[in-house]
Design a protein around this motif. Structure first.
Motif, PDB file in Angstrom:
ATOM      1  N   ALA A 474      11.314  -1.091  -1.871  1.00  0.00           N
ATOM      2  CA  ALA A 474      10.982  -1.352  -3.274  1.00  0.00           C
ATOM      3  C   ALA A 474       9.649  -2.090  -3.382  1.00  0.00           C
ATOM      4  CB  ALA A 474      12.096  -2.170  -3.927  1.00  0.00           C
ATOM      5  N   ALA A 475       9.399  -2.996  -2.446  1.00  0.00           N
ATOM      6  CA  ALA A 475       8.122  -3.717  -2.444  1.00  0.00           C
ATOM      7  C   ALA A 475       6.959  -2.764  -2.175  1.00  0.00           C
ATOM      8  CB  ALA A 475       8.147  -4.822  -1.400  1.00  0.00           C
ATOM      9  N   SER A 476       7.156  -1.830  -1.249  1.00  0.00           N
ATOM     10  CA  SER A 476       6.126  -0.844  -0.951  1.00  0.00           C
ATOM     11  C   SER A 476       5.805  -0.016  -2.192  1.00  0.00           C
ATOM     12  CB  SER A 476       6.592   0.071   0.189  1.00  0.00           C
ATOM     13  OG  SER A 476       5.685   1.130   0.405  1.00  0.00           O
ATOM     14  N   ASP A 477       6.845   0.415  -2.899  1.00  0.00           N
ATOM     15  CA  ASP A 477       6.637   1.193  -4.127  1.00  0.00           C
ATOM     16  C   ASP A 477       5.929   0.351  -5.187  1.00  0.00           C
ATOM     17  OD1 ASP A 477       7.936   3.309  -2.914  1.00  0.00           O
ATOM     18  OD2 ASP A 477       9.873   2.906  -3.896  1.00  0.00           O
ATOM     19  N   ALA A 478       6.300  -0.926  -5.278  1.00  0.00           N
ATOM     20  CA  ALA A 478       5.708  -1.806  -6.281  1.00  0.00           C
ATOM     21  C   ALA A 478       4.231  -2.035  -6.006  1.00  0.00           C
ATOM     22  CB  ALA A 478       6.455  -3.135  -6.311  1.00  0.00           C
ATOM     23  N   VAL A 479       3.875  -2.195  -4.738  1.00  0.00           N
ATOM     24  CA  VAL A 479       2.478  -2.430  -4.380  1.00  0.00           C
ATOM     25  C   VAL A 479       1.635  -1.217  -4.739  1.00  0.00           C
ATOM     26  CG1 VAL A 479       0.881  -2.737  -2.444  1.00  0.00           C
ATOM     27  CG2 VAL A 479       2.937  -4.149  -2.616  1.00  0.00           C
ATOM     28  N   ARG A 480       2.157  -0.033  -4.455  1.00  0.00           N
ATOM     29  CA  ARG A 480       1.408   1.174  -4.798  1.00  0.00           C
ATOM     30  C   ARG A 480       1.229   1.314  -6.302  1.00  0.00           C
ATOM     31  NH1 ARG A 480       3.951   6.079  -1.444  1.00  0.00           N
ATOM     32  NH2 ARG A 480       5.846   4.829  -1.628  1.00  0.00           N
ATOM     33  N   ALA A 481       2.283   1.020  -7.050  1.00  0.00           N
ATOM     34  CA  ALA A 481       2.193   1.101  -8.508  1.00  0.00           C
ATOM     35  C   ALA A 481       1.266   0.021  -9.058  1.00  0.00           C
ATOM     36  CB  ALA A 481       3.584   0.968  -9.118  1.00  0.00           C
ATOM     37  N   PHE A 482       1.295  -1.138  -8.434  1.00  0.00           N
ATOM     38  CA  PHE A 482       0.551  -2.299  -8.898  1.00  0.00           C
ATOM     39  C   PHE A 482      -0.951  -2.094  -8.717  1.00  0.00           C
ATOM     40  CE2 PHE A 482      -0.110  -7.089  -8.544  1.00  0.00           C
ATOM     41  CZ  PHE A 482       0.215  -7.321  -9.868  1.00  0.00           C
ATOM     42  N   GLY A 483      -1.335  -1.715  -7.507  1.00  0.00           N
ATOM     43  CA  GLY A 483      -2.752  -1.605  -7.195  1.00  0.00           C
ATOM     44  C   GLY A 483      -3.314  -0.207  -7.282  1.00  0.00           C
ATOM     45  N   LYS A 484      -2.465   0.796  -7.544  1.00  0.00           N
ATOM     46  CA  LYS A 484      -2.867   2.199  -7.691  1.00  0.00           C
ATOM     47  C   LYS A 484      -3.440   2.802  -6.410  1.00  0.00           C
ATOM     48  CE  LYS A 484      -1.889   1.500 -12.010  1.00  0.00           C
ATOM     49  NZ  LYS A 484      -0.526   1.807 -12.492  1.00  0.00           N
ATOM     50  N   ALA A 485      -3.170   2.189  -5.254  1.00  0.00           N
ATOM     51  CA  ALA A 485      -3.667   2.719  -3.982  1.00  0.00           C
ATOM     52  C   ALA A 485      -2.609   3.606  -3.343  1.00  0.00           C
ATOM     53  CB  ALA A 485      -4.028   1.584  -3.030  1.00  0.00           C
ATOM     54  N   GLU A 486      -3.055   4.520  -2.518  1.00  0.00           N
ATOM     55  CA  GLU A 486      -2.173   5.399  -1.756  1.00  0.00           C
ATOM     56  C   GLU A 486      -2.607   5.382  -0.300  1.00  0.00           C
ATOM     57  OE1 GLU A 486       0.508   6.736  -2.737  1.00  0.00           O
ATOM     58  OE2 GLU A 486       0.363   6.463  -4.916  1.00  0.00           O
ATOM     59  N   VAL A 487      -1.759   5.908   0.570  1.00  0.00           N
ATOM     60  CA  VAL A 487      -2.100   6.005   1.984  1.00  0.00           C
ATOM     61  C   VAL A 487      -3.396   6.809   2.131  1.00  0.00           C
ATOM     62  CG1 VAL A 487      -1.391   6.957   4.203  1.00  0.00           C
ATOM     63  CG2 VAL A 487       0.288   5.797   2.752  1.00  0.00           C
ATOM     64  N   GLY A 488      -4.322   6.271   2.910  1.00  0.00           N
ATOM     65  CA  GLY A 488      -5.613   6.917   3.110  1.00  0.00           C
ATOM     66  C   GLY A 488      -6.746   6.274   2.347  1.00  0.00           C
ATOM     67  N   ASP A 489      -6.420   5.347   1.426  1.00  0.00           N
ATOM     68  CA  ASP A 489      -7.461   4.663   0.651  1.00  0.00           C
ATOM     69  C   ASP A 489      -8.066   3.467   1.387  1.00  0.00           C
ATOM     70  OD1 ASP A 489      -7.418   6.320  -1.585  1.00  0.00           O
ATOM     71  OD2 ASP A 489      -5.816   5.177  -2.553  1.00  0.00           O
ATOM     72  N   LYS A 490      -7.566   3.192   2.566  1.00  0.00           N
ATOM     73  CA  LYS A 490      -8.008   2.066   3.388  1.00  0.00           C
ATOM     74  C   LYS A 490      -7.719   0.739   2.705  1.00  0.00           C
ATOM     75  CE  LYS A 490     -11.455   0.792   6.820  1.00  0.00           C
ATOM     76  NZ  LYS A 490     -12.616   1.255   7.582  1.00  0.00           N
ATOM     77  N   THR A 491      -6.436   0.489   2.478  1.00  0.00           N
ATOM     78  CA  THR A 491      -5.956  -0.765   1.912  1.00  0.00           C
ATOM     79  C   THR A 491      -4.693  -1.183   2.655  1.00  0.00           C
ATOM     80  OG1 THR A 491      -4.466   0.209   0.274  1.00  0.00           O
ATOM     81  CG2 THR A 491      -6.793  -0.018  -0.356  1.00  0.00           C
ATOM     82  N   MET A 492      -4.088  -2.266   2.203  1.00  0.00           N
ATOM     83  CA  MET A 492      -2.809  -2.696   2.766  1.00  0.00           C
ATOM     84  C   MET A 492      -1.753  -1.602   2.695  1.00  0.00           C
ATOM     85  SD  MET A 492      -0.110  -5.438   1.277  1.00  0.00           S
ATOM     86  CE  MET A 492      -1.117  -6.902   1.287  1.00  0.00           C
ATOM     87  N   VAL A 493      -1.857  -0.732   1.717  1.00  0.00           N
ATOM     88  CA  VAL A 493      -0.871   0.341   1.546  1.00  0.00           C
ATOM     89  C   VAL A 493      -0.755   1.191   2.804  1.00  0.00           C
ATOM     90  CG1 VAL A 493      -0.459   2.521   0.309  1.00  0.00           C
ATOM     91  CG2 VAL A 493      -0.974   0.419  -0.958  1.00  0.00           C
ATOM     92  N   ASP A 494      -1.857   1.354   3.545  1.00  0.00           N
ATOM     93  CA  ASP A 494      -1.813   2.152   4.771  1.00  0.00           C
ATOM     94  C   ASP A 494      -0.881   1.556   5.814  1.00  0.00           C
ATOM     95  OD1 ASP A 494      -3.783   4.395   4.437  1.00  0.00           O
ATOM     96  OD2 ASP A 494      -5.065   2.706   3.930  1.00  0.00           O
ATOM     97  N   ALA A 495      -0.595   0.255   5.723  1.00  0.00           N
ATOM     98  CA  ALA A 495       0.330  -0.388   6.669  1.00  0.00           C
ATOM     99  C   ALA A 495       1.712  -0.581   6.081  1.00  0.00           C
ATOM    100  CB  ALA A 495      -0.233  -1.731   7.120  1.00  0.00           C
ATOM    101  N   ILE A 496       1.803  -0.907   4.792  1.00  0.00           N
ATOM    102  CA  ILE A 496       3.111  -1.216   4.218  1.00  0.00           C
ATOM    103  C   ILE A 496       3.975   0.034   4.073  1.00  0.00           C
ATOM    104  CG2 ILE A 496       2.428  -1.057   1.773  1.00  0.00           C
ATOM    105  CD1 ILE A 496       4.267  -3.438   1.229  1.00  0.00           C
ATOM    106  N   VAL A 497       3.374   1.184   3.810  1.00  0.00           N
ATOM    107  CA  VAL A 497       4.178   2.396   3.649  1.00  0.00           C
ATOM    108  C   VAL A 497       4.850   2.802   4.960  1.00  0.00           C
ATOM    109  CG1 VAL A 497       4.069   4.868   3.161  1.00  0.00           C
ATOM    110  CG2 VAL A 497       2.981   3.236   1.608  1.00  0.00           C
ATOM    111  N   PRO A 498       4.129   2.921   6.081  1.00  0.00           N
ATOM    112  CA  PRO A 498       4.832   3.260   7.324  1.00  0.00           C
ATOM    113  C   PRO A 498       5.819   2.182   7.755  1.00  0.00           C
ATOM    114  CG  PRO A 498       2.514   2.782   7.760  1.00  0.00           C
ATOM    115  CD  PRO A 498       2.660   2.907   6.282  1.00  0.00           C
ATOM    116  N   PHE A 499       5.517   0.904   7.449  1.00  0.00           N
ATOM    117  CA  PHE A 499       6.465  -0.155   7.768  1.00  0.00           C
ATOM    118  C   PHE A 499       7.772   0.064   7.009  1.00  0.00           C
ATOM    119  CE2 PHE A 499       8.488  -4.224   6.920  1.00  0.00           C
ATOM    120  CZ  PHE A 499       8.579  -4.763   8.201  1.00  0.00           C
ATOM    121  N   ALA A 500       7.680   0.291   5.702  1.00  0.00           N
ATOM    122  CA  ALA A 500       8.881   0.469   4.882  1.00  0.00           C
ATOM    123  C   ALA A 500       9.648   1.715   5.283  1.00  0.00           C
ATOM    124  CB  ALA A 500       8.486   0.534   3.411  1.00  0.00           C
TER     125      ALA A 500
END
Length: 577
Positions: A474-500
């Motif tokens: 749920a936190a991973s989904d919230a971060v993506r919705a919050f910051g509008k980033a997706e995997v490949g944008d070179k942000t924290m999302v690139d690490a939190i999604v595979p972790f989750a």
């Protein structure tokens, strides 16, 4: 370099306190920043500005009659938190509405928007106008992506004068947008600034070279050229800004305000030599120069650099630009006397409540508090390296921001745990403290992570590995919705999604939480390393494109580090089967 400081982590707070004492004629301190110390006889729309510290006279120095009514003052080069913005705006509101205005940076947008939503929900009429004057940070057809630099002063001055004239919120907002649409800026630097306690500047420019298109947070330039003469720099400034005129503007016959801004180490005498040619070139192009400004208007600590801003006037804008203003950092004409006021802020305890919790949840709360302490220590140890990789294409403050946030979360989590809080409440207290003290994009995102995971854990129900995995997803989904980033944008999302995803898969396969967390951390670390191959497409590093290749994203690296640190605490956590 910055030579005079006590504890670097306390620099912004101590600076704000000293500023409020020195500028008591104009401002009074409130939680989160400053508001005016005077008021007109009749209520007006309140203009509230803000951003990270390190840019004086922006932002607190622009609070006073004819300018802003309040300034939310964040940590160094980090946006103020939503709580800071909320506190300042609520204190400044005179009942006729609030206009928020600030530079277009991701962290500022996140925090100011949260504050605006909260204030609107409480019945305040709050609007926003972003400043987007930097022509180098995005192409002309993507002006909404541009940064705000020295054009901040233009928008604040026009909006403040409109409010002072008694205009309603609709007109103040309209004129602020109009001013922003008619403002363009372009900056250069000869050397980066050095943060308090740092042993190196945020970026360096080779001797004899000049960085072109820099931001005001220590971001390196987008291009690099040989240092020209003062005349050559003026020619570069004017030529670039005349390439892109606002809609409806023709140079010949126009009236224009030039603002030549020193960023910290370029002195007034040097600026005057540059301005001599700026003035001549605008005159030769057929424009009439109106009330120019030369000096330090929006700085970047001790950065050696300067910028040129052009405001293209019409009759309405010219009247407002010429209107008097009086603040600690900027004055024009003579303002009418105003009465002294003292804002009384409700000092009721802002701490979140601590309710009942099950024995198992309290035990996990203790584990979480211990893990937060370990995280703070790990980030202390990694702060310099995180700052180094952030300097490659960002502003170099990621390590400092993570330190500030984790220290605050550690202390808040410990206090909640010692008071008998369960897992959800410990994480909620830590989240609020992280956001409030760190500010910036990472502060908002880490607050969202902690709060979301805590909600899944609860204070009373049994804590299971599945609950933890669900909370992290749920936190991973919230971060993506919050910051509008997706995997490949070179942000924290690139690490939190595979972790989750890995954590959920491992728990679903029946593995214990400690083992599942270890596997998920391996995935996050691998993903963080692989961001070195990506081009940044979001955040402050976006405008530096190819420069980010070869360096991993600092947000992804710090996320993986936190996961590895937390793993050790969870190995022996109670009731996590």
């Amino acid at each position: 370099m910055t030579r005079l400081f006590n504890d670097p982590a306390a620099f912004a707070d101590e600076m704000t306190e000293g500023f409020a004492d020195a500028a008591a004629r104009w401002v009074q301190r409130v939680p989160g920043g400053v508001v005016r110390a005077t008021a007109a006889d009749e209520p007006t729309v309140a203009l509230v500005v803000g951003g990270g510290s390190g840019h004086y006279p922006a932002f607190g120095g622009l609070v006073g009659p004819g300018l802003a009514h309040g300034a939310a003052m964040g940590n160094l080069f980090a946006s103020p938190s939503a709580q800071q913005v909320y506190s300042v705006a609520k204190a400044a509101d005179q009942g006729r509405g609030v206009l928020l205005s600030y530079g277009n940076y991701a962290g500022d947008v996140l925090h100011f928007t949260q504050a605006q939503d909260r204030l609107n929900a409480e019945g305040h009429d709050v609007r926003t106008v972003l400043v987007t004057d930097d022509v180098w940070s995005a192409p002309a057809d993507q002006q909404e992506k541009r940064r705000g630099i020295a054009g901040d002063l233009v928008v604040f001055k026009i909006a403040g004068a409109a409010a002072e004239a008694g205009m309603d919120l609709d007109d103040v907002e309209r004129l602020a947008r109009h001013a922003n649409a008619r403002t363009r800026s372009f900056g250069v630097a000869f050397g980066g600034c050095t943060m308090p306690g740092a042993d190196a500047p945020l970026f360096e420019v080779p001797k004899g070279r000049m960085a072109v298109g820099l931001g005001i947070h220590g971001e390196p330039g987008i291009d690099e050229v040989d240092i020209p003469t003062a005349e050559g720099l003026a020619e570069m400034f004017v030529a670039k800004l005349l390439e892109e005129l606002p809609d409806g503007v023709t140079v010949a016959g126009s009236r224009v305000v030039p603002l030549l801004n020193g960023l910290g180490s370029v002195k007034s005498e040097e600026l005057f030599v540059v301005y001599r040619t700026v003035h001549r070139l605008l005159d030769e192009a057929g424009a009439t120069v109106v009330e120019p400004e030369v000096g330090e208007l929006c700085t970047s600590f001790d950065m050696a650099g300067c910028s040129l801003t052009l405001l293209w006037l019409d009759d309405e804008l010219e009247r407002l630009w010429a209107a008097p203003a009086d603040s600690h950092g900027y004055r024009k004409g003579a303002v009418a006397p105003q009465r002294r006021v003292e804002v009384h802020v409700d000092e009721e305890d802002a701490q979140l409540p601590i309710g009942p919790a099950s024995e198992a949840s309290r035990a996990l709360g203790d584990v979480i508090a211990s893990a937060l302490a370990d995280v703070a220590q790990a980030l202390d140890d990694a702060a310099d390296e995180l700052g180094r990789i952030d300097r490659v294409a960002g502003d170099g403050d990621h390590g400092i921001g993570m330190q500030r946030g984790s220290h605050a979360a550690r202390d808040a989590g410990r206090r909640a745990s010692e008071a008998g809080a369960g897992a959800q409440t410990v994480l909620a207290h830590a989240a609020e403290a992280w956001s409030d003290k760190a500010g910036g994009t990472s502060g908002a995102i880490w607050a969202e992570i902690l709060k979301t995971v805590g909600t899944a854990l609860t204070d009373d129900e049994a804590v299971t590995a599945q609950r933890v995995a669900d909370g992290v997803r749920a936190a991973s989904d919230a971060v993506r919705a919050f910051g509008k980033a997706e995997v490949g944008d070179k942000t924290m999302v690139d690490a939190i999604v595979p972790f989750a995803e890995t954590l959920s898969a491992e728990v679903a396969a029946g593995r214990r939480l400690g083992d599942a967390w270890a596997a998920a951390t391996d995935a996050a670390e691998a993903a963080a390393r692989s961001t070195a191959d990506l081009v940044a497409t979001l955040g402050r590093a976006r405008s530096h494109g190819e420069k980010s290749i070869g360096t991993p994203d600092p947000g992804a690296v710090s996320f993986a580090l936190v996961c590895r640190t937390v793993h050790r605490a969870f190995v022996d956590a109670p009731a996590t089967t």
